[in-house]
Motif scaffolding. Structure first.
Motif, PDB file in Angstrom:
ATOM      1  N   UNK A  69      -3.872   5.186  16.163  1.00 42.53           N
ATOM      2  CA  UNK A  69      -2.781   6.120  15.914  1.00 42.53           C
ATOM      3  C   UNK A  69      -1.889   6.255  17.147  1.00 42.53           C
ATOM      4  N   UNK A  70      -2.517   6.381  18.325  1.00 46.86           N
ATOM      5  CA  UNK A  70      -1.738   6.502  19.550  1.00 46.86           C
ATOM      6  C   UNK A  70      -0.914   5.235  19.815  1.00 46.86           C
ATOM      7  N   UNK A  94       0.831  -1.195   0.000  1.00 45.30           N
ATOM      8  CA  UNK A  94       0.000   0.000   0.000  1.00 45.30           C
ATOM      9  C   UNK A  94       0.876   1.260   0.000  1.00 45.30           C
ATOM     10  N   UNK A  95       0.382   2.291  -0.684  1.00 45.99           N
ATOM     11  CA  UNK A  95       1.105   3.559  -0.727  1.00 45.99           C
ATOM     12  C   UNK A  95       0.945   4.300   0.598  1.00 45.99           C
ATOM     13  N   UNK A  96       1.802   5.313   0.832  1.00 50.55           N
ATOM     14  CA  UNK A  96       1.685   6.129   2.045  1.00 50.55           C
ATOM     15  C   UNK A  96       0.321   6.803   2.115  1.00 50.55           C
ATOM     16  N   UNK A  97      -0.183   7.241   0.954  1.00 48.49           N
ATOM     17  CA  UNK A  97      -1.484   7.922   0.914  1.00 48.49           C
ATOM     18  C   UNK A  97      -2.606   6.980   1.353  1.00 48.49           C
ATOM     19  N   UNK A  98      -2.547   5.717   0.896  1.00 53.33           N
ATOM     20  CA  UNK A  98      -3.566   4.743   1.284  1.00 53.33           C
ATOM     21  C   UNK A  98      -3.519   4.459   2.785  1.00 53.33           C
ATOM     22  N   UNK A  99      -2.310   4.344   3.318  1.00 50.11           N
ATOM     23  CA  UNK A  99      -2.170   4.084   4.750  1.00 50.11           C
ATOM     24  C   UNK A  99      -2.682   5.261   5.576  1.00 50.11           C
ATOM     25  N   UNK A 100      -2.378   6.482   5.118  1.00 48.25           N
ATOM     26  CA  UNK A 100      -2.853   7.668   5.830  1.00 48.25           C
ATOM     27  C   UNK A 100      -4.372   7.765   5.776  1.00 48.25           C
ATOM     28  N   UNK A 116      -6.457   5.306   5.624  1.00 55.38           N
ATOM     29  CA  UNK A 116      -7.005   4.312   6.538  1.00 55.38           C
ATOM     30  C   UNK A 116      -6.885   4.783   7.984  1.00 55.38           C
ATOM     31  N   UNK A 117      -5.762   5.417   8.318  1.00 56.76           N
ATOM     32  CA  UNK A 117      -5.603   5.954   9.673  1.00 56.76           C
ATOM     33  C   UNK A 117      -6.641   7.029   9.963  1.00 56.76           C
ATOM     34  N   UNK A 118      -6.909   7.874   8.956  1.00 57.08           N
ATOM     35  CA  UNK A 118      -7.915   8.933   9.138  1.00 57.08           C
ATOM     36  C   UNK A 118      -9.297   8.328   9.373  1.00 57.08           C
ATOM     37  N   UNK A 119      -9.615   7.273   8.624  1.00 56.35           N
ATOM     38  CA  UNK A 119     -10.905   6.600   8.800  1.00 56.35           C
ATOM     39  C   UNK A 119     -11.055   6.124  10.235  1.00 56.35           C
ATOM     40  N   UNK A 120      -9.987   5.557  10.752  1.00 53.43           N
ATOM     41  CA  UNK A 120     -10.057   4.968  12.082  1.00 53.43           C
ATOM     42  C   UNK A 120      -9.958   6.002  13.193  1.00 53.43           C
ATOM     43  N   UNK A 121      -9.678   7.230  12.828  1.00 55.79           N
ATOM     44  CA  UNK A 121      -9.626   8.291  13.839  1.00 55.79           C
ATOM     45  C   UNK A 121     -10.975   8.991  13.984  1.00 55.79           C
ATOM     46  N   UNK A 122     -11.968   8.538  13.199  1.00 56.04           N
ATOM     47  CA  UNK A 122     -13.290   9.169  13.254  1.00 56.04           C
ATOM     48  C   UNK A 122     -13.911   9.047  14.642  1.00 56.04           C
ATOM     49  N   UNK A 123     -13.631   7.931  15.308  1.00 60.71           N
ATOM     50  CA  UNK A 123     -14.182   7.704  16.658  1.00 60.71           C
ATOM     51  C   UNK A 123     -13.080   7.823  17.708  1.00 60.71           C
TER      52      UNK A 123
END
Length: 223
Positions: free
Chosen positions: A188-189, A162-168, A170-177
């Motif tokens: 992320x933490x 996966x590219x850096x953009x794809x990984x970022x 996914x991290x943003x998606x998981x930071x929604x909650x």
């Protein structure tokens, strides 16, 4: 999202038909808008078998289309569910029932079983002519097998594919909650803490190595 019980039924169904020398694949889109079958099995003699996996009464009574287009068609139920639905099963549809193996027996076994449980044919299916074009069904079957192979290859390659953009993303998606008061639950933490700890360990190893070199240099100088 599949429940753990559904996944156990699926794994056991795969193992069952593999032992029979057949090939199975999940979630195959049928030709002619005939829906999506949970598991499709093709035997070496060209016989097609369709399986719909149901783990609750509500699941059985849902509005999801039943893609019983194969030569033999089955419901797959937990063994305790079948008696509750027995009267509602059409005459030509078969039933396979699932029983999980005892966890203690699995833990004590020398060779772990290939599946989490066993399947029994509780009601044989009746033969019917294939309800869709055989060549079209074969194409869909191969496409689904190819999908599973690609999934396995991606899993083997891991995150490196996966590219850096794809990984970022996914991290943003998981930071929604994001849990402000419970940071240990945030991906992320966890990542930052792991990175921080790995960096400290690497620096400490480097300091230890330099200390050893300095000590060796002093000893050589004293001599």
């Amino acid at each position: 999202m599949k429940t753990s019980l559904t996944l156990d039924l699926e794994k056991t169904l795969y193992a069952y038909w593999e032992e029979q020398g057949a090939t199975a694949v999940e979630e195959v889109t049928m030709p002619d808008d005939a829906g999506i079958v949970d598991t499709l099995v093709r035997q070496p003699d060209g016989i097609w078998r369709c399986f719909e996996l149901k783990v609750t009464k509500a699941d059985f009574h849902s509005n999801a289309k039943l893609s019983f287009i194969g030569n033999y068609n089955y419901f797959v139920f937990p063994a305790t569910l079948y008696p509750k639905l027995k009267a509602e099963i059409p005459a030509h549809i078969g039933v396979m029932t699932y029983r999980a193996f005892d966890p203690e027996a699995i833990a004590a076994s020398v060779e772990p079983p290939l599946a989490p449980g066993a399947l029994t044919i509780a009601k044989p299916a009746r033969y019917q002519a294939l309800q869709v074009d055989n060549a079209a069904l074969t194409d869909r079957f191969i496409a689904s097998l190819d999908r599973e192979v690609n999934k396995a290859k991606r899993l083997k390659r891991g995150l490196g594919a996966f590219s850096n953009e794809q990984l970022l993303r996914e991290l943003r998606k998981r930071s929604a909650d994001y849990q402000v008061y419970d940071p240990d639950e945030n991906l992320y933490d966890q990542f930052v803490e792991k990175l921080h700890n790995d960096t400290i360990e690497a620096l400490q190893a480097e300091v230890d190595a330099l200390t050893e070199e300095l000590a060796a240099f002093k000893m050589a100088a004293d001599q």
